[in-house]
Design a protein around this motif. Structure first.
Motif, short mmCIF file in Angstrom:
data_model
loop_
_atom_site.label_atom_id
_atom_site.label_comp_id
_atom_site.label_asym_id
_atom_site.label_seq_id
_atom_site.Cartn_x
_atom_site.Cartn_y
_atom_site.Cartn_z
N MET A 246 88.90 115.19 -44.58
CA MET A 246 87.80 115.19 -43.62
C MET A 246 86.83 114.09 -43.96
O MET A 246 86.47 113.92 -45.13
CB MET A 246 87.08 116.54 -43.62
CG MET A 246 85.96 116.60 -42.63
SD MET A 246 85.15 118.21 -42.66
CE MET A 246 83.78 117.85 -41.58
N ARG A 247 86.44 113.32 -42.94
CA ARG A 247 85.44 112.28 -43.14
C ARG A 247 84.42 112.34 -42.03
O ARG A 247 84.75 112.68 -40.91
CB ARG A 247 86.09 110.90 -43.16
CG ARG A 247 86.90 110.70 -44.42
CD ARG A 247 87.06 109.30 -44.92
NE ARG A 247 86.04 108.34 -44.62
CZ ARG A 247 86.29 107.05 -44.44
NH1 ARG A 247 87.51 106.58 -44.50
NH2 ARG A 247 85.30 106.21 -44.20
N MET A 248 83.21 111.98 -42.36
CA MET A 248 82.13 111.94 -41.38
C MET A 248 81.85 110.48 -41.04
O MET A 248 81.89 109.61 -41.90
CB MET A 248 80.88 112.61 -41.95
CG MET A 248 81.06 114.10 -42.08
SD MET A 248 79.63 114.95 -42.76
CE MET A 248 78.28 114.21 -41.91
N PHE A 249 81.55 110.26 -39.75
CA PHE A 249 81.31 108.92 -39.25
C PHE A 249 80.08 108.90 -38.35
O PHE A 249 79.83 109.86 -37.63
CB PHE A 249 82.51 108.43 -38.42
CG PHE A 249 83.79 108.35 -39.20
CD1 PHE A 249 84.14 107.19 -39.87
CD2 PHE A 249 84.64 109.44 -39.27
CE1 PHE A 249 85.32 107.12 -40.60
CE2 PHE A 249 85.82 109.38 -39.99
CZ PHE A 249 86.17 108.22 -40.66
N ALA B 69 85.78 106.20 -36.70
CA ALA B 69 86.53 107.46 -36.80
C ALA B 69 87.92 107.29 -36.21
O ALA B 69 88.92 107.74 -36.79
CB ALA B 69 85.77 108.58 -36.08
N ARG B 70 88.00 106.65 -35.05
CA ARG B 70 89.30 106.40 -34.41
C ARG B 70 90.19 105.54 -35.30
O ARG B 70 91.38 105.81 -35.45
CB ARG B 70 89.09 105.74 -33.04
CG ARG B 70 88.42 106.65 -32.02
CD ARG B 70 88.03 105.89 -30.74
NE ARG B 70 89.17 105.29 -30.09
CZ ARG B 70 89.92 105.89 -29.17
NH1 ARG B 70 89.61 107.10 -28.79
NH2 ARG B 70 90.94 105.27 -28.64
N ALA B 71 89.62 104.51 -35.91
CA ALA B 71 90.40 103.63 -36.79
C ALA B 71 90.93 104.40 -37.99
O ALA B 71 92.08 104.19 -38.41
CB ALA B 71 89.53 102.45 -37.24
N TRP B 72 90.11 105.28 -38.56
CA TRP B 72 90.55 106.07 -39.71
C TRP B 72 91.72 106.99 -39.34
O TRP B 72 92.69 107.09 -40.07
CB TRP B 72 89.38 106.89 -40.26
CG TRP B 72 89.73 107.75 -41.42
CD1 TRP B 72 90.02 107.34 -42.70
CD2 TRP B 72 89.83 109.18 -41.43
NE1 TRP B 72 90.29 108.43 -43.49
CE2 TRP B 72 90.18 109.57 -42.74
CE3 TRP B 72 89.66 110.16 -40.46
CZ2 TRP B 72 90.36 110.90 -43.10
CZ3 TRP B 72 89.83 111.49 -40.82
CH2 TRP B 72 90.19 111.84 -42.12
#
Length: 143
Positions: free
Chosen positions: A118-121, A127-130
């Motif tokens: 899980m990552r926060m952007f 976010a889409r790139a990740w």
């Protein structure tokens, strides 16, 4: 076609859509989030995740008003284990960094810990790139 979840006043507070091109589920949360609304919405997003055997979720909180701390414990202890059990591996959380919702998202991130990537952007394109990178890496491992 997105699924629209409405509150008791008939106002849409969440749209859920499976993005077939990117192979992820996109949730767009809107306005103030009640405990009951969060439960209904989060549970509703499990359906497209399961129907498409989708391990990627793009959760957009940029239009959320106020905190949603009242549901963090439920998300961490009830929803997240069920989502993980059905195959969710990557959760991208988009928030406005200065918002109260960002504090709630951080509490959820801490609670979920290492059980889920899980990552926060603060930026939806990041976010889409990740998620795209995670999907490509998974594809290379399967090849």
């Amino acid at each position: 076609m997105p699924t629209e979840i409405v509150n008791g006043f008939g106002k849409v507070y969440l749209t859920i859509e499976y993005d077939a091109v990117n192979r992820w589920v996109y949730n767009n949360w809107i306005g103030y989030q009640t405990y009951i609304g969060i439960i209904a919405g989060a549970d509703a997003c499990l359906h497209p995740l399961q129907a498409h055997a989708c391990p990627y979720l793009l959760n957009d909180n940029r239009q959320v008003i106020g905190p949603w701390d009242h549901a963090v414990e439920w998300i961490v202890t009830d929803w997240a284990p069920r989502a993980i059990a059905q195959g969710l591996t990557h959760f991208a959380q988009v928030v406005s960094p200065e918002s109260m919702a960002a504090l709630s998202a951080e509490a959820m991130h801490i609670g979920i810990g290492k059980r889920l990537q899980m990552r926060m952007f603060g930026d939806i394109q990041e976010a889409r790139a990740w998620l795209k990178e995670a999907r490509e890496e998974a594809g290379m491992k399967q090849a």
